[in-house]
Design a protein around this motif. Structure first.
Motif, PDB file in Angstrom:
ATOM      1  N   ARG A  24       6.961 -55.239 -10.236  1.00  0.00           N
ATOM      2  CA  ARG A  24       8.265 -54.710 -10.631  1.00  0.00           C
ATOM      3  C   ARG A  24       8.364 -54.530 -12.144  1.00  0.00           C
ATOM      4  NH1 ARG A  24      12.279 -58.920  -8.521  1.00  0.00           N
ATOM      5  NH2 ARG A  24      10.456 -60.272  -8.389  1.00  0.00           N
ATOM      6  N   TRP A  25       7.726 -55.433 -12.896  1.00  0.00           N
ATOM      7  CA  TRP A  25       7.759 -55.327 -14.360  1.00  0.00           C
ATOM      8  C   TRP A  25       7.210 -53.974 -14.799  1.00  0.00           C
ATOM      9  CZ3 TRP A  25       5.258 -54.574 -18.906  1.00  0.00           C
ATOM     10  CH2 TRP A  25       5.780 -55.170 -20.060  1.00  0.00           C
ATOM     11  N   TYR A  26       6.150 -53.532 -14.151  1.00  0.00           N
ATOM     12  CA  TYR A  26       5.504 -52.273 -14.540  1.00  0.00           C
ATOM     13  C   TYR A  26       6.206 -51.059 -13.932  1.00  0.00           C
ATOM     14  CZ  TYR A  26       1.985 -55.509 -16.196  1.00  0.00           C
ATOM     15  OH  TYR A  26       1.350 -56.530 -16.865  1.00  0.00           O
ATOM     16  N   LEU A  27       6.756 -51.201 -12.726  1.00  0.00           N
ATOM     17  CA  LEU A  27       7.534 -50.102 -12.162  1.00  0.00           C
ATOM     18  C   LEU A  27       8.718 -49.765 -13.059  1.00  0.00           C
ATOM     19  CD1 LEU A  27       7.643 -51.029  -8.339  1.00  0.00           C
ATOM     20  CD2 LEU A  27       6.174 -49.331  -9.470  1.00  0.00           C
ATOM     21  N   ASP A  28       9.293 -50.778 -13.707  1.00  0.00           N
ATOM     22  CA  ASP A  28      10.427 -50.537 -14.596  1.00  0.00           C
ATOM     23  C   ASP A  28      10.061 -49.630 -15.765  1.00  0.00           C
ATOM     24  OD1 ASP A  28      12.016 -52.127 -13.015  1.00  0.00           O
ATOM     25  OD2 ASP A  28      11.944 -53.875 -14.333  1.00  0.00           O
ATOM     26  N   LEU A  29       8.783 -49.596 -16.145  1.00  0.00           N
ATOM     27  CA  LEU A  29       8.374 -48.761 -17.281  1.00  0.00           C
ATOM     28  C   LEU A  29       8.675 -47.292 -17.040  1.00  0.00           C
ATOM     29  CD1 LEU A  29       4.914 -50.342 -18.220  1.00  0.00           C
ATOM     30  CD2 LEU A  29       6.977 -50.327 -19.651  1.00  0.00           C
ATOM     31  N   PHE A  30       8.588 -46.833 -15.778  1.00  0.00           N
ATOM     32  CA  PHE A  30       8.839 -45.408 -15.544  1.00  0.00           C
ATOM     33  C   PHE A  30       9.999 -45.145 -14.583  1.00  0.00           C
ATOM     34  CE2 PHE A  30       5.287 -46.715 -12.789  1.00  0.00           C
ATOM     35  CZ  PHE A  30       5.753 -46.364 -11.533  1.00  0.00           C
ATOM     36  N   THR A  31      10.573 -46.166 -13.953  1.00  0.00           N
ATOM     37  CA  THR A  31      11.733 -45.933 -13.091  1.00  0.00           C
ATOM     38  C   THR A  31      13.055 -46.264 -13.781  1.00  0.00           C
ATOM     39  OG1 THR A  31      11.592 -48.162 -12.128  1.00  0.00           O
ATOM     40  CG2 THR A  31      10.416 -46.388 -10.995  1.00  0.00           C
ATOM     41  N   ARG A  32      12.980 -46.914 -14.955  1.00  0.00           N
ATOM     42  CA  ARG A  32      14.208 -47.305 -15.662  1.00  0.00           C
ATOM     43  C   ARG A  32      14.193 -46.784 -17.091  1.00  0.00           C
ATOM     44  NH1 ARG A  32      15.729 -53.516 -14.655  1.00  0.00           N
ATOM     45  NH2 ARG A  32      17.447 -52.783 -15.958  1.00  0.00           N
ATOM     46  N   ARG A  33      13.723 -45.567 -17.259  1.00  0.00           N
ATOM     47  CA  ARG A  33      13.587 -45.020 -18.608  1.00  0.00           C
ATOM     48  C   ARG A  33      14.900 -44.420 -19.115  1.00  0.00           C
ATOM     49  NH1 ARG A  33       7.823 -43.074 -18.849  1.00  0.00           N
ATOM     50  NH2 ARG A  33       8.567 -41.804 -17.120  1.00  0.00           N
ATOM     51  N   SER A  34      15.831 -44.134 -18.207  1.00  0.00           N
ATOM     52  CA  SER A  34      17.104 -43.555 -18.639  1.00  0.00           C
ATOM     53  C   SER A  34      18.238 -44.096 -17.772  1.00  0.00           C
ATOM     54  CB  SER A  34      17.073 -42.020 -18.545  1.00  0.00           C
ATOM     55  OG  SER A  34      17.241 -41.602 -17.203  1.00  0.00           O
ATOM     56  N   GLU A  35      19.462 -43.983 -18.295  1.00  0.00           N
ATOM     57  CA  GLU A  35      20.626 -44.445 -17.534  1.00  0.00           C
ATOM     58  C   GLU A  35      20.777 -43.681 -16.233  1.00  0.00           C
ATOM     59  OE1 GLU A  35      21.867 -45.397 -21.854  1.00  0.00           O
ATOM     60  OE2 GLU A  35      20.823 -43.763 -20.828  1.00  0.00           O
ATOM     61  N   ALA A  36      20.402 -42.412 -16.229  1.00  0.00           N
ATOM     62  CA  ALA A  36      20.593 -41.577 -15.038  1.00  0.00           C
ATOM     63  C   ALA A  36      19.525 -41.814 -13.979  1.00  0.00           C
ATOM     64  CB  ALA A  36      20.609 -40.100 -15.432  1.00  0.00           C
ATOM     65  N   GLY A  37      18.432 -42.440 -14.348  1.00  0.00           N
ATOM     66  CA  GLY A  37      17.369 -42.676 -13.381  1.00  0.00           C
ATOM     67  C   GLY A  37      16.550 -41.437 -13.113  1.00  0.00           C
ATOM     68  N   LEU A  38      15.648 -41.555 -12.164  1.00  0.00           N
ATOM     69  CA  LEU A  38      14.761 -40.456 -11.810  1.00  0.00           C
ATOM     70  C   LEU A  38      15.364 -39.576 -10.716  1.00  0.00           C
ATOM     71  CD1 LEU A  38      11.415 -42.467 -11.587  1.00  0.00           C
ATOM     72  CD2 LEU A  38      11.996 -40.797 -13.365  1.00  0.00           C
ATOM     73  N   ARG A  39      14.874 -38.352 -10.648  1.00  0.00           N
ATOM     74  CA  ARG A  39      15.193 -37.498  -9.506  1.00  0.00           C
ATOM     75  C   ARG A  39      13.934 -36.769  -9.070  1.00  0.00           C
ATOM     76  NH1 ARG A  39      16.277 -31.884  -9.924  1.00  0.00           N
ATOM     77  NH2 ARG A  39      15.960 -31.028 -12.025  1.00  0.00           N
ATOM     78  N   VAL A  40      13.832 -36.540  -7.775  1.00  0.00           N
ATOM     79  CA  VAL A  40      12.734 -35.758  -7.224  1.00  0.00           C
ATOM     80  C   VAL A  40      13.064 -34.279  -7.373  1.00  0.00           C
ATOM     81  CG1 VAL A  40      11.534 -35.135  -5.095  1.00  0.00           C
ATOM     82  CG2 VAL A  40      11.999 -37.533  -5.608  1.00  0.00           C
ATOM     83  N   VAL A  41      12.104 -33.509  -7.846  1.00  0.00           N
ATOM     84  CA  VAL A  41      12.280 -32.060  -7.984  1.00  0.00           C
ATOM     85  C   VAL A  41      11.518 -31.380  -6.852  1.00  0.00           C
ATOM     86  CG1 VAL A  41      11.863 -30.047  -9.439  1.00  0.00           C
ATOM     87  CG2 VAL A  41      12.553 -32.226 -10.476  1.00  0.00           C
ATOM     88  N   GLY A  42      12.221 -30.590  -6.057  1.00  0.00           N
ATOM     89  CA  GLY A  42      11.579 -29.884  -4.956  1.00  0.00           C
ATOM     90  C   GLY A  42      11.203 -30.826  -3.819  1.00  0.00           C
ATOM     91  N   THR A  43      10.360 -30.330  -2.937  1.00  0.00           N
ATOM     92  CA  THR A  43       9.872 -31.125  -1.815  1.00  0.00           C
ATOM     93  C   THR A  43       8.462 -31.610  -2.125  1.00  0.00           C
ATOM     94  OG1 THR A  43       9.034 -29.131  -0.725  1.00  0.00           O
ATOM     95  CG2 THR A  43      11.254 -29.859  -0.142  1.00  0.00           C
ATOM     96  N   PRO A  44       8.039 -32.714  -1.516  1.00  0.00           N
ATOM     97  CA  PRO A  44       6.676 -33.187  -1.794  1.00  0.00           C
ATOM     98  C   PRO A  44       5.625 -32.199  -1.310  1.00  0.00           C
ATOM     99  CG  PRO A  44       7.658 -34.410   0.031  1.00  0.00           C
ATOM    100  CD  PRO A  44       8.748 -33.588  -0.572  1.00  0.00           C
ATOM    101  N   GLN A  45       4.602 -32.015  -2.132  1.00  0.00           N
ATOM    102  CA  GLN A  45       3.446 -31.232  -1.696  1.00  0.00           C
ATOM    103  C   GLN A  45       2.650 -32.068  -0.697  1.00  0.00           C
ATOM    104  OE1 GLN A  45       1.191 -30.010  -5.136  1.00  0.00           O
ATOM    105  NE2 GLN A  45       2.722 -28.538  -5.786  1.00  0.00           N
TER     106      GLN A  45
END
Length: 450
Positions: free
Chosen positions: A186-207
């Protein structure tokens, strides 16, 4: 013939051995940095994985932003089981087995959409998007007043949970919690999942695409294999996207974590000058300095350009600063990978592109283009990796080739860096295989029933 000493092959074929003894021997071998090649593609192990691995641990199924509105759904899989992941009318995310409670027919045959109800094509039983049975054709004529519809709702998996928008499910009611499963990762997941207040979003559908490879090879590569970079991606060196230095992917940390997780955190390659914080826009950098859980997260993110890793068993992540071609400036992007097993020698690869929801539009567009051209389905790096995984599968599946012992000894005598700011056993080089040994050891722990 000349040449050095060759480790002899085992004298009995894996397919002729007692499976329990074979797995136990392989487990002991992994601890010493070597294991039989047959554990990659032995067809008996594929069937056992369904009940011993994927039915027992947490599996990633979706990101919350794939379901922005009530009624939005996607179809996802845990081994051979199909699930509807849906946001119901109240906004709650539910995971429901995609199988009608009447005679077991697949209920939803569209891979994604928006709906308030699902109607079975066989006999017409109808469910709302909470999974409640709400309609039975000719109810009075066929059942009278004997059918209690509340007993025949769609079946959810025993455990569903999320972490920073990542939704996981587990079909074992006795499994540890998701937080316990993720543990120090979890410590390392936070490096790229908690980079902004708005959080991440998926763009498009998965390839999605099918590869003639065992699924474990994708996990093995992402969990800790920085060593392949200079040779596998040699063409990237030749066109100037990577430096020719052998230490291009060798520092500062190769990290083995509990529960089979692992990752590599790589800094600026020798001879290159690259921006801090992977070149993310100023708005995102200012945001991460506010929302990261600790100053140590900021310090690691400041000097990192490349994070690759794997959440046991089959979810990988890649957050990298790279150029889309030799004429363009490098741009960071984030992708998630799911290695879905189809057979012992075939997997379906799922690839998501994610970006900070509040990132500038220009950055989101550039980041997406860089992802598609490098690690998308036809990306230049992706083609390199996939070809090797196909050939490893081919090179280890024969009755004779499966007997050979594979070398996983790299860095086995290294000592962890006690000054590393994050958790886990962090080795001061990307050229190690501790994380791979941890992955295979955890897989074998499940396979022997522990």
């Amino acid at each position: 013939m000349g040449g050095g000493a060759v480790r002899p092959l085992k004298t009995d074929l894996p397919l002729n051995r007692d499976l329990e003894a074979y797995l136990t021997d392989a487990r002991q071998g992994v601890e010493r940095g070597a294991f039989p090649a047959g554990i990659i593609t032995d067809p008996r192990l594929h069937e056992r994985e369904k009940t011993h691995v994927f039915s027992k641990t947490w599996v990633f199924i979706a990101h919350e932003t794939e379901l922005p509105d009530p009624g939005d759904y996607v179809i996802r899989y845990i081994s051979d089981d199909s699930f509807i992941v849906i946001r119901d009318e109240s906004g709650h995310v539910r995971v429901l087995l995609n199988s009608c409670r009447h005679h077991g027919n697949v209920l939803c045959r569209a891979e994604m959409g928006n709906t308030s109800h699902f109607r079975c094509s066989y006999h017409g039983w109808t469910y709302n998007n909470r999974g409640d049975l709400v309609g039975v054709p000719a109810l009075a004529e066929s059942y009278g007043d004997t059918l209690d519809k509340s007993r025949w709702c769609l079946v959810p998996p025993p455990k569903v949970d999320s972490y920073n928008g990542l939704i996981f499910a587990c079909t074992d009611p006795h499994a540890p919690s998701l937080l316990d499963h993720l543990s120090d990762l979890r410590w390392y997941l936070d490096l790229f999942t908690r980079r902004s207040e708005a959080g991440l979003r998926v763009v498009g559908t998965p390839q999605r695409w099918i590869v003639d490879s065992n699924w474990k090879l994708g996990a093995d590569n992402f969990v800790g294999d920085a060593y392949h970079t200079l040779m596998t991606h040699r063409s990237m060196v030749e066109v100037g996207l990577l430096p020719p230095d052998p230490k291009v992917a060798s520092a500062p940390a190769h990290i083995a974590l509990p529960n089979g997780h692992g990752l590599g955190v790589l800094g600026v390659p020798p001879g290159m000058i690259l921006p801090e914080f992977q070149g993310y826009p100023e708005e995102i950098v200012e945001s991460l300095e506010r929302v990261y859980p600790s100053p140590e997260h900021v310090a690691v993110a400041r000097r990192t350009i490349f994070i690759h890793g794997n959440v046991f068993p089959n979810l990988s992540f890649l957050n990298v600063l790279v150029s889309k071609d030799h004429m363009s400036a490098p741009v960071p992007f984030l992708t998630l990978r799911l290695w879905h097993p189809v057979s012992a020698d075939k997997m379906e690869m799922w690839s998501w592109f994610l970006v900070e929801a509040d990132a500038p539009d220009w950055f989101q567009e550039l980041s997406y283009e860089c992802y598609v051209r490098t690690f998308g389905i036809s990306g230049v790096f992706e083609q390199d990796d996939t070809e090797n995984w196909r050939n490893v599968t081919r090179g280890t599946k024969g009755p004779f080739s499966s007997q050979q012992t594979l070398n996983y000894e790299m860095g086995i005598d290294l000592k962890p860096d006690q000054t590393w700011p994050g958790p886990g056993a962090a080795y001061p080089t990307g050229y190690a295989e501790a994380a791979q040994r941890s992955f295979w050891s955890e897989w074998l722990r499940y396979m022997v029933g522990e």
